[in-house]
Design an enzyme around this catalytic site. Sequence first.
Site, PDB file in Angstrom:
ATOM      1  N   LYS A  19       0.813  -1.216   0.000  1.00 39.15           N
ATOM      2  CA  LYS A  19       0.000   0.000   0.000  1.00 39.15           C
ATOM      3  C   LYS A  19       0.847   1.267   0.000  1.00 39.15           C
ATOM      4  O   LYS A  19       0.483   2.270  -0.607  1.00 39.15           O
ATOM      5  CB  LYS A  19      -0.930  -0.005   1.210  1.00 39.15           C
ATOM      6  CG  LYS A  19      -2.076  -0.991   1.092  1.00 39.15           C
ATOM      7  CD  LYS A  19      -3.036  -0.876   2.266  1.00 39.15           C
ATOM      8  CE  LYS A  19      -4.211  -1.849   2.090  1.00 39.15           C
ATOM      9  NZ  LYS A  19      -5.163  -1.763   3.210  1.00 39.15           N
ATOM     10  N   ARG A  20       1.999   1.208   0.654  1.00 42.92           N
ATOM     11  CA  ARG A  20       2.828   2.420   0.698  1.00 42.92           C
ATOM     12  C   ARG A  20       3.449   2.740  -0.653  1.00 42.92           C
ATOM     13  O   ARG A  20       3.888   3.864  -0.897  1.00 42.92           O
ATOM     14  CB  ARG A  20       3.914   2.282   1.762  1.00 42.92           C
ATOM     15  CG  ARG A  20       4.962   1.222   1.476  1.00 42.92           C
ATOM     16  CD  ARG A  20       5.872   1.027   2.696  1.00 42.92           C
ATOM     17  NE  ARG A  20       6.820  -0.050   2.485  1.00 42.92           N
ATOM     18  CZ  ARG A  20       8.015   0.115   1.939  1.00 42.92           C
ATOM     19  NH1 ARG A  20       8.381   1.315   1.521  1.00 42.92           N
ATOM     20  NH2 ARG A  20       8.834  -0.905   1.792  1.00 42.92           N
TER      21      ARG A  20
END
Length: 470
Positions: free
Chosen positions: A239-240
């Site tokens: 997600k990052r």
Amino acid sequence: MTLTTRFAPSPTGYLHVGGARTALYSWLYAKKNGGDFILRIEDTDLERSTQASVDAIMDGMNWLNLDWTHGPYFQTKRFDRYKEVIDQLIETGHAYRCYCTAEEVEAMREEARAKGENERYNGMWRERTDYPADKPYVIRFKNPLEGDVVIKDAVKGEIVIANKELDDLIIARSDGSPTYNLTVVVDDWDMKVSHVVRGDDHVNNTPRQINILNALGAPLPVYAHIPMILGDDGKRLSKRHGAVSVMQYRDDGYLPEALLNYLVRLGWSHGDQEIFSREEMIELFDLTGCNRAPSAFNTEKLIWVNQHYMKTMDAEYVASHLAWHMEDQGISTDNGPALAEIVKVQADRVKTLKEMAQISRYFYQDFTEFDAAAGKKHLRPVAKEPLELVKAKLSALESWQGDAIHEVINATAEELELGMGKVGMPLRVAATGAGNSPSLDITLALMDKDKVLARIDMALAFIEERIANS
């Protein structure tokens, strides 16, 4: 025979960029060859599959405009067919009952691990028929013991797997439900899938599926395994890095065409070309142009592509997507300029449609206070006279057009012997509430004349209050 590809996500989460790229490549290859593109929902994991995930997948496919020829098919609607094939494999001697407990299988794996061998089931029940009564069992596929499986992969080239490295995989659980490798094989066979384009995390499944297809006397599709997407730090996408729902990209203000263009280049190339229309993607895409190495996700590159599309696509079309962001931010566009006009003046000033909506609020909504920094810097007592004069001249205008407004601002600066900034900046802050906007004459022309005059009055009142408090 019609070339047929498929996209077969599991509804256990959202449609992420890796899945979207797989769907895009499958879709493009079918379109390029005049074939069919199937959407299949592999929902046999009853515990983890959800309707919300199905909806998220469908929303993502529709937003990207990846239309399917057939489907969506749901595997949970095909259990009778899977049972029929499992029974066929048993009858032909290609599958058998296995009564081993989970603990027994784990012991086999530990023994193999201790010997430095592949952890695997040892085939204990492969040839036995002394089936115990009233004891649960699974159905295992009788994998060939000799020879190799040769995968002629359209992306990776030839891959050879020795059958002795494969164990007898489970094709039906103890409750009778079919497993992934069985359902995929039956579906691809029944749906006449000619080309399986999928992530290379499935390479290990492919030899098992080929062996099942061979046992069924079914034709083999062409396999094309696409390398995974990594973060720009070389680690698995998370997600990052941007591994979020495709719909999050809509929410963040990206155009679907920009995301598709970015994804098509994230693992495929055609010379040095970076920008591709949908028609060019279809015309030029080929599996042989896919990279064998993983690709790195780069948000800055995606932003650059998005800016290109916002600036070059038809303004009316971009406006249709901007409308969603206006509504999402609670901005009613009933009173104000057409959104296409906003796109024309704001597209080269922002990175995303979300940002475009944020900085365009003043065109549609009144504000009750000025940006603190802009008000302090530009709405000073010295700005009172130029604002009063420019208001008078604007009030007298019969034609509320950019050229006429520009002349008024120039005339005010000349009459007061001031630089343009001494008139333009206070006027900009008065009209927009802040210190940044497109060209001032264009900005004012897009706004209602009475609204501009009322905001100048508000700015003059702000200045009077500063004078009174000084």
